[in-house]
Scaffold this active site. Structure first.
Site, short mmCIF file in Angstrom:
data_model
loop_
_atom_site.label_atom_id
_atom_site.label_comp_id
_atom_site.label_asym_id
_atom_site.label_seq_id
_atom_site.Cartn_x
_atom_site.Cartn_y
_atom_site.Cartn_z
N ARG A 1 40.83 52.54 59.04
CA ARG A 1 42.03 52.89 58.01
C ARG A 1 42.36 51.49 58.09
O ARG A 1 42.62 50.87 58.98
CB ARG A 1 42.94 53.94 58.89
CG ARG A 1 42.67 55.37 58.77
CD ARG A 1 42.66 55.77 57.73
NE ARG A 1 43.01 57.05 57.86
CZ ARG A 1 41.90 57.48 57.63
NH1 ARG A 1 40.54 57.22 57.29
NH2 ARG A 1 41.71 58.77 57.20
N GLU B 1 47.72 51.71 50.17
CA GLU B 1 46.48 52.01 48.80
C GLU B 1 47.13 53.73 47.71
O GLU B 1 47.88 54.27 47.86
CB GLU B 1 45.47 53.53 49.67
CG GLU B 1 44.95 52.26 50.56
CD GLU B 1 43.82 53.18 51.41
OE1 GLU B 1 43.27 54.52 51.52
OE2 GLU B 1 42.82 52.82 51.94
N HIS C 1 38.15 53.30 48.97
CA HIS C 1 38.43 54.13 49.89
C HIS C 1 37.17 55.42 50.02
O HIS C 1 37.63 56.19 49.29
CB HIS C 1 40.11 54.65 50.43
CG HIS C 1 40.37 55.73 51.28
ND1 HIS C 1 41.13 55.72 52.44
CD2 HIS C 1 39.48 56.06 52.21
CE1 HIS C 1 41.53 56.04 53.22
NE2 HIS C 1 39.71 56.30 53.40
#
Length: 320
Positions: free
Chosen positions: A231, A260, A279
């Site tokens: 993360r 993000e 991601h």
């Protein structure tokens, strides 16, 4: 007798939906990715597969039947954990489905950075014939894997094929297969100082937030590479940027970020020694099949017999 309700809050193929219905033949099984169209079913659901924020209010405020939620992701930090805990709802994650695709991404980044693939892609666009300073190998190097769950273990297994020395960090410090050494979290410095590649596969919790900052980057070799597929918030991003600018690290492969999507003005985009992916490390053609067949259905069968799921049960105190 009114049948109990199981809601799949996404669209599934016919064969997967049939497999769920076969496992729970006496249950009403409803499937739709449109939470609004199945709101009444969500209010009555005892089991929900795939938590969606659009259904959060309905499940937390209007549902008194909810007992178990199967998350669609391995990380559950984005879910309302306190709300689910207060309702005494059992939560299970999709931990384990990512081991193959994410370990592949980890080595794609490691090989890309060391064999200058990212550099050559840029040079190809410019039609620039240059060796790009290619010199590094990964054989016989040391890899430090921070987090030794399914992803970490698969990564260590692959690393062994390259003859790498594998070091791991986990709470217990207990050794697992394919690791040459295992350390506890408070011994992190010992792993960082030895590693040519540091791979973060941890979940996000209070304890792991900004686990990596200025001090940790100083403890790493200046020839080392950082790979983060856990993360973004585990890493102090500004400290990482400064460490890369100051050549305290050789480079980084990053799939996750503090914000993000990664803002267009973030310096990481333009750094020659950084690979940025959006991601997507866990993306795979087999994702849905694995979540349903390897985790949810076995859990469902166990739940119907014992009243609790068995695999990947989240500990609310730990946050994973």
């Amino acid at each position: 007798m009114t049948s109990k309700t199981l809601v799949v809050n996404t669209d599934l193929s016919h064969h997967l939906l049939s497999a769920i219905r076969s496992a729970a033949p006496d249950w009403k099984v409803v499937a739709s990715k449109d939470s609004k169209s199945i709101q009444e079913d969500l209010e009555q659901a005892e089991i929900v597969l795939h938590w969606k924020s659009a259904a959060a209010n309905t499940l937390l405020q209007n549902n008194n039947q909810l007992k178990w939620v199967q998350a669609w992701s391995a990380g559950v930090d984005s879910l309302p954990l306190s709300g689910l805990q207060q309702k005494d709802v059992m939560l299970t994650s999709a931990n384990g489905v990512h081991a193959f695709p994410i370990s592949e991404t980890i080595f794609a980044m490691i090989l890309g950075l060391t064999r200058k693939i990212h550099t050559y892609v840029r040079q190809q666009q410019e039609k620039n014939w240059h060796n790009g300073g290619l010199e590094l190998e990964i054989h016989q190097k040391t890899i430090g894997i921070i987090g030794t769950g399914a992803i970490g273990q698969e990564t260590a297994k692959i690393a062994k094929a390259f003859g790498m020395k594998t070091l791991g960090v986990r709470h217990s410090g207990k050794l697992v297969n394919d690791f040459d050494g295992m350390y506890q979290t408070e011994q992190l410095e010992q792993v960082l100082s030895q590693s040519d590649f540091v791979v973060i596969t941890l979940p996000l919790t209070k304890e792991t937030t900004h686990l990596f900052g200025k001090e940790q980057f100083r403890q790493m070799k200046d020839t080392a590479f950082l790979i983060n597929i856990g993360r973004g918030e585990i890493v102090d991003e500004e400290a990482l940027i400064q460490a890369l600018r100051n050549k305290e690290l050789a480079g980084a492969g990053l799939d996750v970020f503090e914000t993000e999507p990664l803002p267009a003005d973030n310096p990481l985009w333009e750094m020659d020694n950084v690979i940025v992916t959006p991601h997507t490390a866990g993306a795979t053609e087999h994702y849905t099949e694995r979540v349903v067949k390897e985790i949810f259905i076995p859990n469902l069968r166990y739940y119907l017999l014992n009243g609790i799921p068995q695999k990947n049960v989240v500990d609310y105190k730990k946050g994973y």
